[in-house]
Design a protein around this motif. Structure first.
Motif, PDB file in Angstrom:
ATOM      1  N   CYS A  92       0.859  -1.189   0.000  1.00  0.00           N
ATOM      2  CA  CYS A  92       0.000   0.000   0.000  1.00  0.00           C
ATOM      3  C   CYS A  92       0.893   1.237   0.000  1.00  0.00           C
ATOM      4  O   CYS A  92       1.615   1.492   0.966  1.00  0.00           O
ATOM      5  N   SER A 138      -4.225   3.573  -1.659  1.00  0.00           N
ATOM      6  CA  SER A 138      -4.614   4.393  -0.514  1.00  0.00           C
ATOM      7  C   SER A 138      -4.945   3.514   0.685  1.00  0.00           C
ATOM      8  O   SER A 138      -5.246   2.326   0.544  1.00  0.00           O
ATOM      9  N   GLY A 139      -4.904   4.134   1.851  1.00  0.00           N
ATOM     10  CA  GLY A 139      -5.282   3.425   3.061  1.00  0.00           C
ATOM     11  C   GLY A 139      -6.746   3.053   3.075  1.00  0.00           C
ATOM     12  O   GLY A 139      -7.125   1.988   3.561  1.00  0.00           O
ATOM     13  N   GLU A 140      -7.592   3.924   2.515  1.00  0.00           N
ATOM     14  CA  GLU A 140      -9.024   3.651   2.486  1.00  0.00           C
ATOM     15  C   GLU A 140      -9.326   2.369   1.704  1.00  0.00           C
ATOM     16  O   GLU A 140     -10.115   1.525   2.158  1.00  0.00           O
ATOM     17  N   THR A 167      -7.278  -0.089   1.113  1.00  0.00           N
ATOM     18  CA  THR A 167      -6.698  -1.229   1.824  1.00  0.00           C
ATOM     19  C   THR A 167      -7.630  -1.725   2.913  1.00  0.00           C
ATOM     20  O   THR A 167      -7.902  -2.923   3.026  1.00  0.00           O
ATOM     21  N   VAL A 168      -8.122  -0.810   3.725  1.00  0.00           N
ATOM     22  CA  VAL A 168      -9.031  -1.175   4.819  1.00  0.00           C
ATOM     23  C   VAL A 168     -10.297  -1.814   4.275  1.00  0.00           C
ATOM     24  O   VAL A 168     -10.770  -2.844   4.790  1.00  0.00           O
ATOM     25  N   LEU A 200       3.215  -1.217   4.277  1.00  0.00           N
ATOM     26  CA  LEU A 200       2.326  -0.055   4.382  1.00  0.00           C
ATOM     27  C   LEU A 200       3.137   1.235   4.489  1.00  0.00           C
ATOM     28  O   LEU A 200       3.895   1.430   5.449  1.00  0.00           O
ATOM     29  N   THR A 248      -4.282   4.042   8.952  1.00  0.00           N
ATOM     30  CA  THR A 248      -4.711   2.840   8.230  1.00  0.00           C
ATOM     31  C   THR A 248      -4.491   1.599   9.071  1.00  0.00           C
ATOM     32  O   THR A 248      -5.373   0.745   9.199  1.00  0.00           O
ATOM     33  N   ASN A 292      -6.968   1.341  11.896  1.00  0.00           N
ATOM     34  CA  ASN A 292      -8.274   0.878  11.434  1.00  0.00           C
ATOM     35  C   ASN A 292      -8.271  -0.628  11.170  1.00  0.00           C
ATOM     36  O   ASN A 292      -9.249  -1.327  11.462  1.00  0.00           O
TER      37      ASN A 292
END
Length: 240
Positions: A7, A38-40, A42-43, A58, A70, A73
């Motif tokens: 990521c 993006s972290g979004e 990935t989550v 990451l 991230t 979360n």
């Protein structure tokens, strides 16, 4: 098999890390399966595909939610994913360990930096190999700790693995699975194999077991298996 994801919101950084990884992984059994921008994303992916990724590289400094946020979360729903932070600043290192990071790598990532981390990951996977159930279906490859599995049930040619997060179907035979998972799982019916530590109540012809989303489920106990199954489950409940 080691399933790896990267990521990073910078294309050059993702490409550079992937190239270094490709120099050391065993291409016959390991894949860098996903790259996230993006972290979004990935989550969102990890929530929908528990156990599909073993190791996540990451980046800390990303637009949107950064790597630390991230990781925080992710830890809300996945405690076992191995996370390695990739950063250009040493200031974040302590924060990373606070949220359960396996390690961190300073940019630029070289083979010399990457190899010790890779070897450590391989050792940890080998140590935990007997504590996980691995399945493959049309959605991908999943790895579930045995302690997270509630029960298996068969539906014709499909077997469904059930956890608190959902049900995951795959092709298989319950008899084969019963031999693989060992004595902590109890056959209560031709179609049901349950994790003994998840059973909450034993009735005359059924049991109450933990279910999806924190709810409970009532499963039938067959006459043929009732005596042996209830004895094993009762012992497990007495052990606490």
């Amino acid at each position: 098999m080691l399933r790896i994801a990267i990521c990073d919101d910078e294309t050059d950084s993702r490409d550079s890390l992937r190239i270094q990884l490709e120099k050391i992984i065993n291409s016959e059994s390991e894949d860098i399966v996903y790259e996230f921008l993006s972290g979004e994303r990935t989550v969102s992916f990890l929530k929908k595909h528990p156990g599909e990724i073993d190791l996540l590289f990451l980046d800390v400094e990303m637009s949107g939610i950064n790597g630390m946020k991230t990781a925080g979360n992710i830890r809300e729903f996945d405690k076992s994913l191995m996370i390695v932070f990739v950063t250009g600043y040493a200031d974040y290192v302590f924060d990373g360990y606070q949220i359960g990071a396996l390690d961190y790598l300073m940019k630029p990532v070289t083979i010399e930096k990457l190899l010790p981390v890779y070897k450590r990951v391989r050792e940890l996977l080998l140590q935990n190999e007997g504590a996980n159930f691995v399945l493959k279906n049309t959605e991908g490859l999943y790895r579930f700790p045995y302690e997270d599995i509630l029960y298996f049930y068969s539906d014709r040619r499909l077997v469904n693995l059930v956890t608190a997060k959902g049900s995951y179907p795959f092709y298989g035979k319950l008899d084969v699975i019963e031999e693989k998972v060992g004595v902590s799982f109890v056959r209560i019916h031709q179609r049901y194999l349950v994790n003994e530590i998840k059973v909450r109540h034993i009735g005359n012809s059924s049991i109450i077991i933990s279910g999806v989303g924190g709810e409970t489920a009532e499963l039938p106990v067959s006459r043929a298996l009732k005596e042996a199954a209830t004895e094993k489950l009762a012992r497990a409940m007495l052990r606490g």
